[in-house]
Design a protein around this motif. Structure first.
Motif, PDB file in Angstrom:
ATOM      1  N   ASN A 206       0.793  -1.267   0.030  1.00 16.15           N
ATOM      2  CA  ASN A 206      -0.017   0.012  -0.229  1.00 16.15           C
ATOM      3  C   ASN A 206       0.982   1.226  -0.040  1.00 16.15           C
ATOM      4  N   GLY A 207       1.898   1.436   0.850  1.00 12.09           N
ATOM      5  CA  GLY A 207       2.927   2.387   0.923  1.00 12.09           C
ATOM      6  C   GLY A 207       3.530   2.686  -0.548  1.00 12.09           C
ATOM      7  N   ILE A 208       3.880   1.614  -1.316  1.00  8.58           N
ATOM      8  CA  ILE A 208       4.358   1.766  -2.636  1.00  8.58           C
ATOM      9  C   ILE A 208       3.275   2.182  -3.456  1.00  8.58           C
ATOM     10  N   ASN A 209       2.249   1.674  -3.410  1.00  4.91           N
ATOM     11  CA  ASN A 209       1.372   2.057  -4.231  1.00  4.91           C
ATOM     12  C   ASN A 209       1.065   3.771  -4.114  1.00  4.91           C
ATOM     13  N   ALA A 210       1.071   3.983  -2.685  1.00  4.92           N
ATOM     14  CA  ALA A 210       0.697   5.534  -2.524  1.00  4.92           C
ATOM     15  C   ALA A 210       1.933   6.405  -3.194  1.00  4.92           C
ATOM     16  N   LEU A 211       3.036   5.641  -3.231  1.00  4.27           N
ATOM     17  CA  LEU A 211       4.245   6.675  -3.732  1.00  4.27           C
ATOM     18  C   LEU A 211       4.090   6.791  -5.231  1.00  4.27           C
ATOM     19  N   ARG A 212       3.329   6.027  -5.750  1.00  4.40           N
ATOM     20  CA  ARG A 212       3.410   6.097  -7.127  1.00  4.40           C
ATOM     21  C   ARG A 212       2.953   7.404  -7.747  1.00  4.40           C
ATOM     22  N   GLN A 213       2.010   8.320  -7.005  1.00  4.16           N
ATOM     23  CA  GLN A 213       1.805   9.491  -7.661  1.00  4.16           C
ATOM     24  C   GLN A 213       2.911  10.599  -7.406  1.00  4.16           C
ATOM     25  N   HIS A 214       3.915  10.112  -6.780  1.00  6.45           N
ATOM     26  CA  HIS A 214       4.797  11.058  -6.292  1.00  6.45           C
ATOM     27  C   HIS A 214       6.271  10.923  -7.029  1.00  6.45           C
ATOM     28  N   VAL A 215       6.141  10.195  -8.032  1.00  6.20           N
ATOM     29  CA  VAL A 215       7.353   9.867  -8.680  1.00  6.20           C
ATOM     30  C   VAL A 215       7.266  10.158 -10.283  1.00  6.20           C
ATOM     31  N   THR A 216       8.554  10.278 -11.044  1.00  6.37           N
ATOM     32  CA  THR A 216       8.392  10.668 -12.220  1.00  6.37           C
ATOM     33  C   THR A 216       7.932   9.405 -13.244  1.00  6.37           C
ATOM     34  N   SER A 217       7.762   9.751 -14.542  1.00  2.54           N
ATOM     35  CA  SER A 217       7.253   8.782 -15.361  1.00  2.54           C
ATOM     36  C   SER A 217       8.158   7.719 -15.716  1.00  2.54           C
ATOM     37  N   ASP A 218       9.340   7.816 -15.528  1.00  5.06           N
ATOM     38  CA  ASP A 218      10.192   6.673 -15.617  1.00  5.06           C
ATOM     39  C   ASP A 218      10.412   5.774 -14.772  1.00  5.06           C
ATOM     40  N   VAL A 219       9.758   6.093 -13.583  1.00 11.74           N
ATOM     41  CA  VAL A 219      10.027   5.087 -12.565  1.00 11.74           C
ATOM     42  C   VAL A 219       8.948   3.719 -12.636  1.00 11.74           C
ATOM     43  N   ARG A 220       9.368   2.504 -12.094  1.00  8.90           N
ATOM     44  CA  ARG A 220       8.360   1.577 -12.660  1.00  8.90           C
ATOM     45  C   ARG A 220       8.752   0.692 -10.996  1.00  8.90           C
ATOM     46  N   MET A 221       7.551   0.383 -10.483  1.00  8.07           N
ATOM     47  CA  MET A 221       7.823  -0.371  -9.338  1.00  8.07           C
ATOM     48  C   MET A 221       6.515  -1.627  -9.042  1.00  8.07           C
ATOM     49  N   HIS A 222       7.170  -2.861  -9.138  1.00 14.41           N
ATOM     50  CA  HIS A 222       6.218  -3.873  -9.412  1.00 14.41           C
ATOM     51  C   HIS A 222       6.577  -5.086  -8.413  1.00 14.41           C
ATOM     52  N   ARG A 255      17.816   7.124  -5.065  1.00 16.17           N
ATOM     53  CA  ARG A 255      16.906   7.828  -4.238  1.00 16.17           C
ATOM     54  C   ARG A 255      15.559   7.377  -3.822  1.00 16.17           C
ATOM     55  N   LEU A 256      15.109   6.643  -4.953  1.00 13.00           N
ATOM     56  CA  LEU A 256      13.900   5.817  -4.868  1.00 13.00           C
ATOM     57  C   LEU A 256      14.188   4.674  -3.861  1.00 13.00           C
ATOM     58  N   TYR A 257      15.130   4.054  -3.754  1.00 10.64           N
ATOM     59  CA  TYR A 257      15.357   2.678  -2.801  1.00 10.64           C
ATOM     60  C   TYR A 257      15.578   3.538  -1.380  1.00 10.64           C
ATOM     61  N   GLU A 258      15.679   4.669  -1.271  1.00 12.15           N
ATOM     62  CA  GLU A 258      15.858   5.353   0.014  1.00 12.15           C
ATOM     63  C   GLU A 258      14.286   5.643   0.576  1.00 12.15           C
ATOM     64  N   ARG A 259      13.307   5.576  -0.274  1.00 12.15           N
ATOM     65  CA  ARG A 259      11.930   6.019  -0.036  1.00 12.15           C
ATOM     66  C   ARG A 259      11.536   4.534   0.243  1.00 12.15           C
ATOM     67  N   ILE A 260      11.792   3.423  -0.339  1.00 15.20           N
ATOM     68  CA  ILE A 260      11.339   2.314  -0.229  1.00 15.20           C
ATOM     69  C   ILE A 260      11.617   1.654   0.934  1.00 15.20           C
ATOM     70  N   GLN A 261      13.004   2.122   1.479  1.00 14.14           N
ATOM     71  CA  GLN A 261      13.374   1.605   2.676  1.00 14.14           C
ATOM     72  C   GLN A 261      12.616   2.214   3.985  1.00 14.14           C
ATOM     73  N   ASP A 262      12.175   3.328   3.729  1.00 12.72           N
ATOM     74  CA  ASP A 262      11.316   4.094   4.696  1.00 12.72           C
ATOM     75  C   ASP A 262      10.175   3.486   4.879  1.00 12.72           C
ATOM     76  N   ILE A 263       9.445   3.016   3.647  1.00 16.24           N
ATOM     77  CA  ILE A 263       8.007   2.644   3.768  1.00 16.24           C
ATOM     78  C   ILE A 263       8.144   0.985   4.669  1.00 16.24           C
ATOM     79  N   VAL A 264       9.243   0.413   4.275  1.00 16.86           N
ATOM     80  CA  VAL A 264       9.476  -0.769   5.059  1.00 16.86           C
ATOM     81  C   VAL A 264       9.441  -0.627   6.498  1.00 16.86           C
ATOM     82  N   LYS A 265      10.341   0.434   7.075  1.00 15.80           N
ATOM     83  CA  LYS A 265      10.472   0.748   8.370  1.00 15.80           C
ATOM     84  C   LYS A 265       9.151   1.365   9.005  1.00 15.80           C
ATOM     85  N   GLY A 266       8.291   1.939   8.076  1.00 16.36           N
ATOM     86  CA  GLY A 266       6.985   2.136   8.645  1.00 16.36           C
ATOM     87  C   GLY A 266       6.016   1.275   8.909  1.00 16.36           C
ATOM     88  N   ALA A 267       6.116   0.471   7.845  1.00 14.59           N
ATOM     89  CA  ALA A 267       5.080  -1.024   8.283  1.00 14.59           C
ATOM     90  C   ALA A 267       5.889  -1.759   9.185  1.00 14.59           C
TER      91      ALA A 267
END
Length: 398
Positions: A206-222, A255-267
């Motif tokens: 859910n955190g990754i899905n929420a992040l999708r609206q705040h990344v540039t168009s070249d970013v892919r997360m699946h 930089r994207l990975y730093e945000r993913i790490q924060d999502i995992v910490k939050g969960a």
């Protein structure tokens, strides 16, 4: 030897060996193997390299199905590497044409070897497993890390496609396992005693899905869930998922990975579970094209009666570990047409094209173009130096 005679010797050798490499490609197509299990392809390709007069070593750079082949002229000259891929796709087989890729590179190197004693230089072939990812996948990153590109002047290969196109940008990729460890308990009788690892993983999604609206168009997360628990009446003590995180360049990906790490910490904080992130294969770097290098290949392709089309605009959405090589030495990976029109890759249609007559014809075409491109670099040191300067500028400009 006169230059034209050297060129004709290369082309004649490719023609003479064409049937051998066609059969090799068909055998690999009939024996598809995924990352870290390409035993058939590794054996047959490396044995063919030995027959071509190369010094061959298998089980290299930490990859049991990787190999190197080296031929050194006594005359000084540049070190050129031909990259070979030969892994298949899980559940599909050779839907990306890697059964053609490896034989094409080896035939190119073998053809250039026929003249390298006269013109000078060193030819290498690097057999790099797992381009499609998987167990111990994306081997080119290991070849870079273990120093196999030190002293190399340029790297060359062609990839099967549905059009002749120069090397294009693709995006960097982090293949990541995310897992949570909690505490099991009876889900009905004593849920308060449990720590739900699956809840933490779902919160991560859910955190990754929420992040999708705040990344540039070249970013892919699946990603997918690989472990979600054992039974519905037990609070899951362990849950895991496997993800690809992609971005146009390595710095953006970091930089994207730093945000993913924060999502995992939050969960983990929300659930009390312990979170963990691990790379399950090499990081895949973005491709750095060197257009002046592709121009040399394009001229050779045109001499052979084919035309290199203009590259499509924009950043490709796929990833390939050829990017890791391109970060450290000038590298080309143009596509070579094996179909009669636009074709979806990683499909039954592309799998059929990889063993079609047109697909098999691409071996000799690609081998000639790659071998002659290598010859151009050997015969024209100023051209090679200019390509290396252009590459250095492109890497710095990322």
């Amino acid at each position: 030897m006169e230059t034209e005679k050297i060129r004709e010797k290369i082309k004649a050798y490719v023609d003479a060996q064409d049937s051998v490499y066609r059969e090799l490609a068909l055998q690999i197509h009939a024996h598809p193997e995924v990352s870290n299990y390409e035993f058939f392809a590794c054996e047959h390709l490396s044995e063919q390299l030995k027959r071509e007069g190369f010094e061959v070593e298998v089980d290299v750079a930490g990859h049991r199905t990787g190999f190197t082949g080296v031929y050194r002229s006594e005359k000084p000259g540049p070190v050129l590497v031909y990259l070979a891929e030969y892994d298949a796709l899980v559940g599909l087989g050779h839907g990306c044409g890697h059964n053609l890729f490896g034989p094409t590179s080896i035939l190119a190197a073998a053809a250039l070897r026929q003249v390298v004693d006269e013109v000078g230089g060193e030819i290498r072939v690097y057999g790099t497993p797992g381009e499609e990812g998987g167990e111990n996948g994306s081997a080119k990153g290991s070849f870079v890390r273990e120093g196999y590109l030190k002293g190399v002047d340029a790297a060359l290969c062609v990839h099967p496609g549905d059009r002749h196109e120069p090397s294009t940008k693709n995006i960097a990729c982090l293949p990541v396992d995310i897992s949570f460890t909690g505490r099991a308990a009876h889900a009905a009788a004593a849920p308060e005693e449990g720590i739900n690892a699956l809840d933490a993983l779902i919160l991560t999604f859910n955190g990754i899905n929420a992040l999708r609206q705040h990344v540039t168009s070249d970013v892919r997360m699946h990603g997918i869930i690989t472990k979600g628990g054992d039974a519905p009446n037990i609070v899951p003590a362990f849950a895991s998922g496997r993800f690809y995180f992609r971005a146009a360049t390595v710095p953006k990906l970091d930089r994207l990975y730093e945000r993913i790490q924060d999502i995992v910490k939050g969960a983990a904080l929300m659930t009390g579970a312990e979170g963990k992130l691990d790379l399950y294969q090499n990081r895949i770097d973005n491709m750095v094209p060197t257009p002046s290098f592709d121009e040399v290949y394009g001229r050779e392709l045109q001499e052979l009666g084919e035309t290199l089309l203009e590259p499509e605009e924009g950043c490709g959405i796929g990833s390939s570990d050829v990017g890791n090589i391109s970060q450290v030495v000038p590298t080309i990976q143009p596509t070579i047409c094996i179909t009669d029109g636009p074709t979806p890759w990683h499909s039954e249609a592309s799998k059929a094209a990889a063993c079609s007559e047109k697909g098999l014809r691409s071996i000799s075409l690609g081998a000639k173009a790659l071998a002659l491109t290598g010859l151009d670099l050997i015969l024209d040191p100023a051209l090679l130096e200019r390509i290396k300067e252009d590459h250095a500028k492109a890497v710095k400009a990322q």
